[in-house]
Design a protein around this motif. Structure first.
Motif: not given
Length: 318
Positions: A205-208
């Motif tokens: 779920e990390d933005p990157e």
């Protein structure tokens, strides 16, 4: 000839050129000492690391790449404080080539150094030596202000593969720096614990995207099927690089229930993704996916064609 070299005539003669007034001649002497591949050359190359000419010092640092052991490591560590950045860079590179665990004796005392460049290089150098004594300093270095130091510290922890380090890696997976998080998730691959898996799932779920990619790839190493649903969800990631890793991990986990979701991805205009999908579908051998494979048996990309035809063969289709 000096008694010091009576057992190493050739090395002694080469070493004498290190006193030549010409820097070019001294550089050639360093190169020839390195080419000898004789451990007797190490002390002479270590002396050249302190030469007055930066070019000689740099060449000596590069030459020590071909040697190993505590004496080599000590010489390289000393070069990390050189006034010339190119010498420091060469020494840092050579440090990462060390393989003898005993080399760590010369590096360990510097794992708390205040010099950021030196600390980063020493962490990188000791990583593959797998010295347990490096664990404490590496965990401490996770709090360092420099992201490069934190990345190398994560690398040290990951190579040591100690379940006791999981809390530190889980914290690093929440670091403010993208590359630290990415490296931390990759380092968790040694553990099949539920804590490691939970951290990797959170990484999806990390933005990157490069962090999500690392999480998707590493999840296959946990060996748990509980992460299959999350990997299936990652098949819809906006970045094809993440989808490739999710497909590969689902294949490694033998998650045949995902085959029907992977098959339509053969229609994407990304050869690398089609190639991976074909390979995984061949391993899964789910009959319902045959139409998608047959559609691409003459794919314009040779690697995709190869994998598609291999997959069809695995499923009994010629």
């Amino acid at each position: 000839m000096n008694a010091l070299f009576e057992d190493f005539d050739e090395i002694g003669e080469l070493a004498e050129a290190l006193d030549d007034p010409s820097p070019g001649a001294r550089i050639m002497a360093v190169i020839e000492l390195a080419d000898s591949a004789d451990p007797a050359a190490i002390p002479h190359l270590a002396r050249a690391i302190a030469d007055e000419a930066p070019g000689v010092r740099k060449q000596a640092a590069l030459a020590l790449t071909d040697f190993d052991g505590p004496e080599t490591a000590a010489a390289l560590v000393s070069a990390l404080t050189d006034s010339d950045p190119s010498v420091v860079e060469a020494a840092a590179i050579s440090l990462t080539e060390l393989k003898d665990p005993a080399s760590g004796d010369a590096i360990l005392p510097h794992l708390g150094d205040n010099d950021t460049v030196k600390l980063r290089a020493c962490l990188a150098g000791i990583k593959e030596l797998r010295r347990p004594e490096a664990m404490g300093p590496a965990i401490t270095a996770l709090q360092h202000a420099d992201a490069g130091v934190r990345i190398e510290a994560v690398g040290v922890i990951g190579w040591l593969q100690d379940e006791g380090s999981l809390p530190a890696l889980r914290d690093a997976a929440k670091d403010s720096d993208t590359q630290v998080r990415r490296t931390a998730l990759a380092a968790l691959g040694f553990s099949n614990s539920e804590h490691a898996e939970a951290t990797l799932i959170k990484g999806l779920e990390d933005p990157e995207w490069i962090v999500r990619e690392s999480a998707a790839e590493t999840l296959a190493k946990t060996g748990h099927e509980t992460c299959v649903s999350m990997l299936r969800a990652a098949l819809d990631d906006e970045y094809w690089q993440v989808r490739v890793k999710a497909v590969r991990s689902l294949g490694k986990l033998k998650a045949t229930q995902a085959a029907i979701e992977i098959a339509p991805m053969m229609d994407v205009p990304v050869p690398n993704l089609r190639k991976e999908c074909a390979a995984v579908l061949g391993e899964m051998a789910v009959p319902e996916t045959l139409p998608f494979l047959e559609k691409y048996k003459d794919d314009p990309d040779p690697d995709v064609r190869k994998n598609v035809r291999w997959a069809l063969g695995k499923m009994g289709v010629k």
